[in-house]
Enzyme design. Structure first.
Site, PDB file in Angstrom:
ATOM      1  N   LEU A  64       0.819  -1.210   0.000  1.00  0.00           N
ATOM      2  CA  LEU A  64       0.000   0.000   0.000  1.00  0.00           C
ATOM      3  C   LEU A  64       0.856   1.265   0.000  1.00  0.00           C
ATOM      4  O   LEU A  64       0.346   2.357  -0.229  1.00  0.00           O
ATOM      5  CB  LEU A  64      -0.934  -0.008   1.212  1.00  0.00           C
ATOM      6  CG  LEU A  64      -1.904  -1.196   1.275  1.00  0.00           C
ATOM      7  CD1 LEU A  64      -2.670  -1.182   2.592  1.00  0.00           C
ATOM      8  CD2 LEU A  64      -2.854  -1.185   0.097  1.00  0.00           C
ATOM      9  N   ARG A  65       2.146   1.098   0.309  1.00  0.00           N
ATOM     10  CA  ARG A  65       3.164   2.157   0.246  1.00  0.00           C
ATOM     11  C   ARG A  65       3.044   3.216   1.340  1.00  0.00           C
ATOM     12  O   ARG A  65       3.949   4.023   1.512  1.00  0.00           O
ATOM     13  CB  ARG A  65       3.166   2.849  -1.112  1.00  0.00           C
ATOM     14  CG  ARG A  65       3.453   1.936  -2.295  1.00  0.00           C
ATOM     15  CD  ARG A  65       4.770   1.203  -2.149  1.00  0.00           C
ATOM     16  NE  ARG A  65       5.207   0.590  -3.412  1.00  0.00           N
ATOM     17  CZ  ARG A  65       6.178  -0.309  -3.478  1.00  0.00           C
ATOM     18  NH1 ARG A  65       6.796  -0.696  -2.372  1.00  0.00           N
ATOM     19  NH2 ARG A  65       6.528  -0.821  -4.649  1.00  0.00           N
ATOM     20  N   ASN A  95       7.376  -3.307   5.042  1.00  0.00           N
ATOM     21  CA  ASN A  95       8.465  -2.422   4.598  1.00  0.00           C
ATOM     22  C   ASN A  95       7.991  -1.023   4.244  1.00  0.00           C
ATOM     23  O   ASN A  95       8.268  -0.491   3.173  1.00  0.00           O
ATOM     24  CB  ASN A  95       9.211  -3.045   3.414  1.00  0.00           C
ATOM     25  CG  ASN A  95       8.311  -3.275   2.205  1.00  0.00           C
ATOM     26  OD1 ASN A  95       7.105  -3.433   2.344  1.00  0.00           O
ATOM     27  ND2 ASN A  95       8.902  -3.281   1.021  1.00  0.00           N
ATOM     28  N   HIS A 180      10.501 -15.080   2.669  1.00  0.00           N
ATOM     29  CA  HIS A 180      10.779 -14.763   1.265  1.00  0.00           C
ATOM     30  C   HIS A 180      12.140 -15.380   0.955  1.00  0.00           C
ATOM     31  O   HIS A 180      13.167 -14.706   1.058  1.00  0.00           O
ATOM     32  CB  HIS A 180      10.820 -13.251   1.029  1.00  0.00           C
ATOM     33  CG  HIS A 180       9.514 -12.566   1.242  1.00  0.00           C
ATOM     34  ND1 HIS A 180       8.980 -12.356   2.491  1.00  0.00           N
ATOM     35  CD2 HIS A 180       8.623 -12.054   0.358  1.00  0.00           C
ATOM     36  CE1 HIS A 180       7.831 -11.731   2.372  1.00  0.00           C
ATOM     37  NE2 HIS A 180       7.578 -11.540   1.090  1.00  0.00           N
ATOM     38  N   ASP A 306       1.095  -9.707  -5.893  1.00  0.00           N
ATOM     39  CA  ASP A 306       2.391  -9.097  -5.568  1.00  0.00           C
ATOM     40  C   ASP A 306       2.389  -7.651  -6.061  1.00  0.00           C
ATOM     41  O   ASP A 306       3.301  -7.206  -6.758  1.00  0.00           O
ATOM     42  CB  ASP A 306       3.552  -9.888  -6.179  1.00  0.00           C
ATOM     43  CG  ASP A 306       4.896  -9.488  -5.565  1.00  0.00           C
ATOM     44  OD1 ASP A 306       4.895  -8.836  -4.507  1.00  0.00           O
ATOM     45  OD2 ASP A 306       5.949  -9.811  -6.160  1.00  0.00           O
ATOM     46  N   HIS A 310       4.613   1.754  -8.400  1.00  0.00           N
ATOM     47  CA  HIS A 310       5.733   2.688  -8.517  1.00  0.00           C
ATOM     48  C   HIS A 310       5.300   3.913  -9.305  1.00  0.00           C
ATOM     49  O   HIS A 310       4.431   3.829 -10.191  1.00  0.00           O
ATOM     50  CB  HIS A 310       6.918   2.047  -9.242  1.00  0.00           C
ATOM     51  CG  HIS A 310       7.631   1.000  -8.455  1.00  0.00           C
ATOM     52  ND1 HIS A 310       8.258   1.260  -7.259  1.00  0.00           N
ATOM     53  CD2 HIS A 310       7.840  -0.322  -8.707  1.00  0.00           C
ATOM     54  CE1 HIS A 310       8.821   0.142  -6.803  1.00  0.00           C
ATOM     55  NE2 HIS A 310       8.572  -0.830  -7.658  1.00  0.00           N
TER      56      HIS A 310
END
Length: 425
Positions: A64-65, A95, A180, A306, A310
């Site tokens: 979701l950033r 992250n 991962h 996934d 960007h």
């Protein structure tokens, strides 16, 4: 509010159901199917004749950033993209900036998701503080704050001893850990599958062993500690074999695969298009076919988008210098249906991997239309053909290898807990 969904083709793998049947919704849940219960004479009726009614999709990997990277996406923008693609429940990685290593950050994400009023959002917490691989995070506090799993999200840990201790702690509290698998000493500097295509085009390769060596280590530690484990974004044939063996031996493990690894191979590298720069990389045709076989046999539990949005400039560079990732959550369903159209998967296998399968991986009450379930569902037109381009895109991210392609099938409406959160028109 009472709602009757009438004349739709209800397809629900959790019940082995595929039939034209009415659904009845009250107090946010499905209360009956087929025959109307008492007191539904005054219900609102939604006639969806000729359309599919599907459980809301569950996506195990949607970045979701927010917080920290709002130039790429926000909880509101990517939540909107998710529901426009029929994804009603999503799991987001740790992250962000700041990292999801405190209950406050986990709560912030969920509060913003509630404010946006789009998809149900479940964060993954950081396994170690700052994802730095040294000090363990407060895993229990993160879980109490709503995190559904813990992960170091591909970041190296200081040592196998630290990883082992983290898994022992998680196992003690029955917490799920997401892996991962990647040996960074083998993948460092790589941007494409190590094979003929990367060699021909002068691209630094990532060997399959970067995944499988790490996967073997992780499986051995899972066996040692007894932790519940989910392996994210498997990409190669050997990994499927290893997970199959682990399940056969009784380990409590699940796994998923990114949709683009089922649809594409490293053959697309000849285009030198940074839109195809993803990690793990697109691999060989044998890997692709084995991943599909893993879905057929139930070794692989889920298909995810996934989704990694960007900004445009992140992909405007030579292939190796572009930022990895695609943003495909809003076309997850029509893209996945290509696997059925090409004869790779049956419809029930495909929908299982998009609904009840991923929900089970993370222990979520989602992915089903059974009586008593939350009324999270999608109205889908399987016959609509349309072009996915900037004019139809909902995500803030513009990065995808499928830009400008024709899609077969389209989400018309999305409901969460009986409330409509998206409508095409």
């Amino acid at each position: 509010m009472k709602l009757r969904i009438s004349n739709g083709r209800v397809i629900d793998p959790s019940q082995n159901l595929d039939a034209v049947i009415d659904l009845f919704i009250e107090d946010h849940r499905i209360v009956a199917m087929g025959e109307a219960p008492a007191g539904f004479d005054d219900a609102e009726v939604l006639d969806v004749a000729g359309k599919w009614i599907l459980p809301g999709l569950v996506d195990t990997a949607v970045a979701l950033r927010e917080p920290g990277y709002s130039q790429k996406g926000t909880i509101a923008s990517e939540g909107r993209a998710a529901v426009s693609g029929g994804v009603t429940t999503l799991v987001c990685p740790p992250n962000t900036k700041p990292i999801v290593d405190t209950p406050a950050v986990a709560a912030l994400i969920q509060d913003k998701a509630d404010e946006a009023g789009m998809a149900n959002v479940f964060p993954i917490g950081a396994l170690t503080q700052g994802l730095q691989g040294e000090q363990l995070s407060n895993m229990v506090a993160l879980t109490d704050a709503g995190c559904v799993a813990l992960s170091n999200h591909g970041h190296d840990l200081a040592s196998n001893r630290v990883l082992s201790r983290a898994l022992e702690y998680a196992a003690t509290h029955d917490l799920l850990v997401v892996f991962h698998p990647n040996d960074s000493s083998l993948s460092e500097g790589g941007c494409a599958h190590e094979g003929m295509m990367s060699t021909m085009h002068g691209l630094a390769g990532i060997p399959e062993t970067a995944e499988t060596i790490a996967l073997m280590r992780d499986l051995l530690l899972v066996e040692k500690t007894g932790v519940r484990a989910h392996f994210a974004r498997l990409s190669c044939a050997k990994s499927v074999e290893m997970i199959a063996d682990a399940k056969a031996s009784g380990l409590d493990v699940t796994c998923d695969v990114a949709l683009h690894n089922l649809l594409l191979t490293d053959e697309v590298l000849k285009e030198f298009d940074g839109q195809f720069h993803v990690l793990p990389p697109l691999r060989s045709e044998n890997d692709r076919l084995t991943l599909i076989e893993g879905l057929k046999t139930g070794v692989i539990n889920a298909i995810c988008s996934d989704h990694q949005p960007h900004e445009k400039m992140a992909k405007v560079a030579p292939f190796a210098a572009t930022e990895p990732g695609m943003a495909n959550v809003e076309v997850l369903l029509p893209l996945a249906l290509r696997l059925m159209d090409e004869g790779d998967l049956e419809l029930d296998q495909l929908l299982t991997a998009l609904t009840v399968g991923p929900a089970a991986c993370f222990g979520l009450e989602a992915g089903s239309l059974a009586v008593g379930s939350f009324a999270d569902f999608v109205v889908f037109d399987s016959t609509d053909k349309w072009i996915w381009d900037q004019s139809t895109r909902k995500s803030k991210g513009s990065n995808s290898g499928f830009n400008g392609e024709q899609m077969a099938g389209r989400v018309l409406q999305t409901y969460i807990s009986g409330q409509r959160v998206y409508s095409l028109n």
